[in-house]
Design a protein around this motif. Structure first.
Motif, PDB file in Angstrom:
ATOM      1  N   HIS A 380       0.811  -1.225   0.000  1.00  0.00           N
ATOM      2  CA  HIS A 380       0.000   0.000   0.000  1.00  0.00           C
ATOM      3  C   HIS A 380       0.843   1.273   0.000  1.00  0.00           C
ATOM      4  O   HIS A 380       0.291   2.375   0.017  1.00  0.00           O
ATOM      5  CB  HIS A 380      -0.900   0.025   1.246  1.00  0.00           C
ATOM      6  CG  HIS A 380      -1.771  -1.170   1.388  1.00  0.00           C
ATOM      7  ND1 HIS A 380      -3.088  -1.188   0.990  1.00  0.00           N
ATOM      8  CD2 HIS A 380      -1.510  -2.410   1.862  1.00  0.00           C
ATOM      9  CE1 HIS A 380      -3.605  -2.372   1.230  1.00  0.00           C
ATOM     10  NE2 HIS A 380      -2.675  -3.135   1.763  1.00  0.00           N
ATOM     11  N   HIS A 381       2.159   1.147  -0.017  1.00  0.00           N
ATOM     12  CA  HIS A 381       3.025   2.301   0.222  1.00  0.00           C
ATOM     13  C   HIS A 381       3.878   2.692  -0.980  1.00  0.00           C
ATOM     14  O   HIS A 381       4.866   3.402  -0.810  1.00  0.00           O
ATOM     15  CB  HIS A 381       3.942   2.017   1.410  1.00  0.00           C
ATOM     16  CG  HIS A 381       3.236   1.958   2.720  1.00  0.00           C
ATOM     17  ND1 HIS A 381       2.633   3.050   3.297  1.00  0.00           N
ATOM     18  CD2 HIS A 381       3.018   0.918   3.577  1.00  0.00           C
ATOM     19  CE1 HIS A 381       2.085   2.699   4.453  1.00  0.00           C
ATOM     20  NE2 HIS A 381       2.293   1.418   4.640  1.00  0.00           N
ATOM     21  N   GLY A 382       3.522   2.258  -2.168  1.00  0.00           N
ATOM     22  CA  GLY A 382       4.362   2.552  -3.324  1.00  0.00           C
ATOM     23  C   GLY A 382       4.579   4.037  -3.540  1.00  0.00           C
ATOM     24  O   GLY A 382       5.718   4.501  -3.685  1.00  0.00           O
ATOM     25  N   LEU A 383       3.493   4.813  -3.579  1.00  0.00           N
ATOM     26  CA  LEU A 383       3.634   6.256  -3.778  1.00  0.00           C
ATOM     27  C   LEU A 383       4.397   6.883  -2.624  1.00  0.00           C
ATOM     28  O   LEU A 383       5.226   7.776  -2.816  1.00  0.00           O
ATOM     29  CB  LEU A 383       2.258   6.906  -3.915  1.00  0.00           C
ATOM     30  CG  LEU A 383       2.273   8.430  -4.106  1.00  0.00           C
ATOM     31  CD1 LEU A 383       2.918   8.806  -5.426  1.00  0.00           C
ATOM     32  CD2 LEU A 383       0.860   9.006  -4.003  1.00  0.00           C
ATOM     33  N   THR A 384       4.139   6.410  -1.414  1.00  0.00           N
ATOM     34  CA  THR A 384       4.771   6.997  -0.233  1.00  0.00           C
ATOM     35  C   THR A 384       6.272   6.783  -0.216  1.00  0.00           C
ATOM     36  O   THR A 384       7.057   7.728  -0.070  1.00  0.00           O
ATOM     37  CB  THR A 384       4.147   6.416   1.050  1.00  0.00           C
ATOM     38  OG1 THR A 384       2.758   6.754   1.083  1.00  0.00           O
ATOM     39  CG2 THR A 384       4.837   6.967   2.293  1.00  0.00           C
ATOM     40  N   ILE A 385       6.719   5.538  -0.358  1.00  0.00           N
ATOM     41  CA  ILE A 385       8.140   5.225  -0.121  1.00  0.00           C
ATOM     42  C   ILE A 385       8.917   4.972  -1.403  1.00  0.00           C
ATOM     43  O   ILE A 385      10.113   4.671  -1.335  1.00  0.00           O
ATOM     44  CB  ILE A 385       8.293   4.023   0.831  1.00  0.00           C
ATOM     45  CG1 ILE A 385       7.683   2.749   0.216  1.00  0.00           C
ATOM     46  CG2 ILE A 385       7.671   4.326   2.189  1.00  0.00           C
ATOM     47  CD1 ILE A 385       7.950   1.499   1.041  1.00  0.00           C
ATOM     48  N   GLY A 386       8.293   5.122  -2.571  1.00  0.00           N
ATOM     49  CA  GLY A 386       9.018   4.894  -3.825  1.00  0.00           C
ATOM     50  C   GLY A 386      10.321   5.670  -3.925  1.00  0.00           C
ATOM     51  O   GLY A 386      11.367   5.110  -4.256  1.00  0.00           O
ATOM     52  N   PRO A 387      10.327   6.988  -3.636  1.00  0.00           N
ATOM     53  CA  PRO A 387      11.598   7.722  -3.680  1.00  0.00           C
ATOM     54  C   PRO A 387      12.616   7.223  -2.659  1.00  0.00           C
ATOM     55  O   PRO A 387      13.821   7.206  -2.933  1.00  0.00           O
ATOM     56  CB  PRO A 387      11.175   9.168  -3.379  1.00  0.00           C
ATOM     57  CG  PRO A 387       9.753   9.251  -3.833  1.00  0.00           C
ATOM     58  CD  PRO A 387       9.170   7.908  -3.481  1.00  0.00           C
TER      59      PRO A 387
END
Length: 414
Positions: A380-387
């Protein structure tokens, strides 16, 4: 064409991996058969969730399991046949959701979550994406007074995470979000999480990050990662323009990653959590913030195209036919909070989130396969922790000191 690294996958994770490798001096080709930001990176709720420090665990109580058993809630839905096929991974997910194991997952994810805002901020300005990102947080709401009181009473347990939040009773919630219905069948209160940021067009954000990569000299190419092969110490993939060879290849393909890794002898468990969204024209009824119904399990986010209603989790095969029932339940529940306008799209969007059963991504070198690297399984955290995971992978691959201990994410843990 010869490059240092080929990154396979142009979602938020792949694009950020390419940017961080580039920043550390690598010559990088970014390859995908679709345009950047077209997969799950496009369809999420648009939350950069600095406040979501506790991973989504498997339900452990009989009451919670019973709630989901009849497939009638928007938060969790399942295909029984998929559950049967995925029994080993589900059992592992259940095991890793015990109190002790969940604490380990929280500790493992915390460095990535804590870095999320800073890592996005380092890209938003250079990418010219300030118009897409808001810094006013999001609001979780409850409809049941007893549940809201229980959650509010346990907030002290989050003290060590240094989160900023405001507890809102019904009157305070009505002042902050006057469009949300409070009272009978509405919200009884909420928590405004101030640390998070929201994105009004997640797909466009990824595209602008990709454009930044190209402006800095990176190569963005159209090609199918399924054709990846290794020969004479080089990884080769064909694109529409030319054949790319590299000493290193990074698999960052989201739900397709495990299948490609398996071709090279690496069996990595991923559960597929599908999700749906649809936009609605709201006229003057648009909420000011992204609002998550914590009891029903869906999110309503103000977006460029309208109000985006995003469902919870559907356990089903990535290629299974769409099932509109979960979105219908979410629509009915959302309509009790505010008047939904007409749908913008004729057909709802559907996407897939790949989730390792221990609730942390798979990041690092493929053991025994020289030059092959993994960066996927962000759940669920791709956008959050991608960078942040892009930075960590780049530091590992280029031999630089890592900002976080990579051990909890290494592929060989499976």
């Amino acid at each position: 064409m010869r490059v240092d690294v080929t990154v396979l996958g142009a979602g938020i994770v792949g694009v950020c991996t390419a940017l961080h490798l580039q920043e550390r001096g690598a010559d990088v080709a970014l390859v995908d058969r679709a345009a950047p930001g077209e997969g799950a990176s496009f369809g999420n709720a648009g939350l950069i969730e600095r406040s979501s420090v506790i991973p989504a665990a498997f339900p452990r109580t009989a009451a919670m399991l019973a709630r989901y058993a009849f497939n009638r809630v928007p938060s969790v839905r399942f295909d029984p046949l998929y559950l049967l096929k995925s029994t080993p991974a589900l059992v592992s997910y259940w095991h890793n959701s015990s109190r002790l194991k969940l604490k380990s997952a929280i500790d493992a994810m915390l460095p990535l979550i804590e870095a999320s805002i800073d890592e996005h901020d380092a890209l938003i300005g250079p990418a010219g994406a300030e118009d897409l990102v808001r810094a006013d947080g999001w609001i979780g709401i409850w409809r049941t007074a007893a549940k809201f009181a229980a959650v509010s009473g346990n907030l002290q347990g989050l003290k060590r995470f240094n989160l900023s939040y405001t507890v809102l009773d019904a009157d305070e919630l009505a002042r902050v979000e006057p469009k949300i219905h409070t009272g009978q069948e509405g919200a009884v209160g909420g928590i405004h999480w101030h640390d998070a940021k929201t994105v009004t067009d997640p797909g466009e954000l990824v595209k602008r990050y990709a454009e930044l990569f190209v402006r800095r000299g990176g190569r963005l190419l159209v090609g199918d990662a399924a054709g990846l092969c290794a020969s004479a110490g080089l990884w080769t993939v064909k694109t529409e323009e030319l054949e790319v060879q590299a000493r290193n290849a990074v698999i960052a393909l989201g739900p397709q990653s495990a299948g490609l890794a398996r071709r090279f002898g690496h069996s990595l468990p991923l559960l597929m959590k599908r999700g749906y969204h649809r936009h609605y024209r709201m006229d003057d009824a648009m909420p000011f913030h992204a609002v998550a119904d914590q009891e029903r399990g869906f999110v309503m986010s103000p977006m460029t195209r309208g109000l985006r209603l995003t469902t919870g989790v559907e356990f089903a095969g990535a290629d299974a036919p769409p099932n509109p029932r979960q979105l219908k339940y979410a629509e009915a529940a959302a309509a009790r909070l505010l008047p939904l306008g007409e749908p913008v799209e004729e057909t709802p969007w559907i996407g897939v989130r790949p989730c390792p059963p221990d609730m942390r991504p798979i990041i690092g070198p493929a053991s025994g396969t020289k030059g092959l690297w993994f960066n996927f399984g962000h759940a669920h955290h791709g956008l959050t922790i991608g960078p942040a995971t892009g930075r960590l992978l780049a530091e590992m691959l280029t031999g630089k000191p890592t900002f976080a201990d990579p051990t909890p994410y290494r592929p060989e843990r499976f």
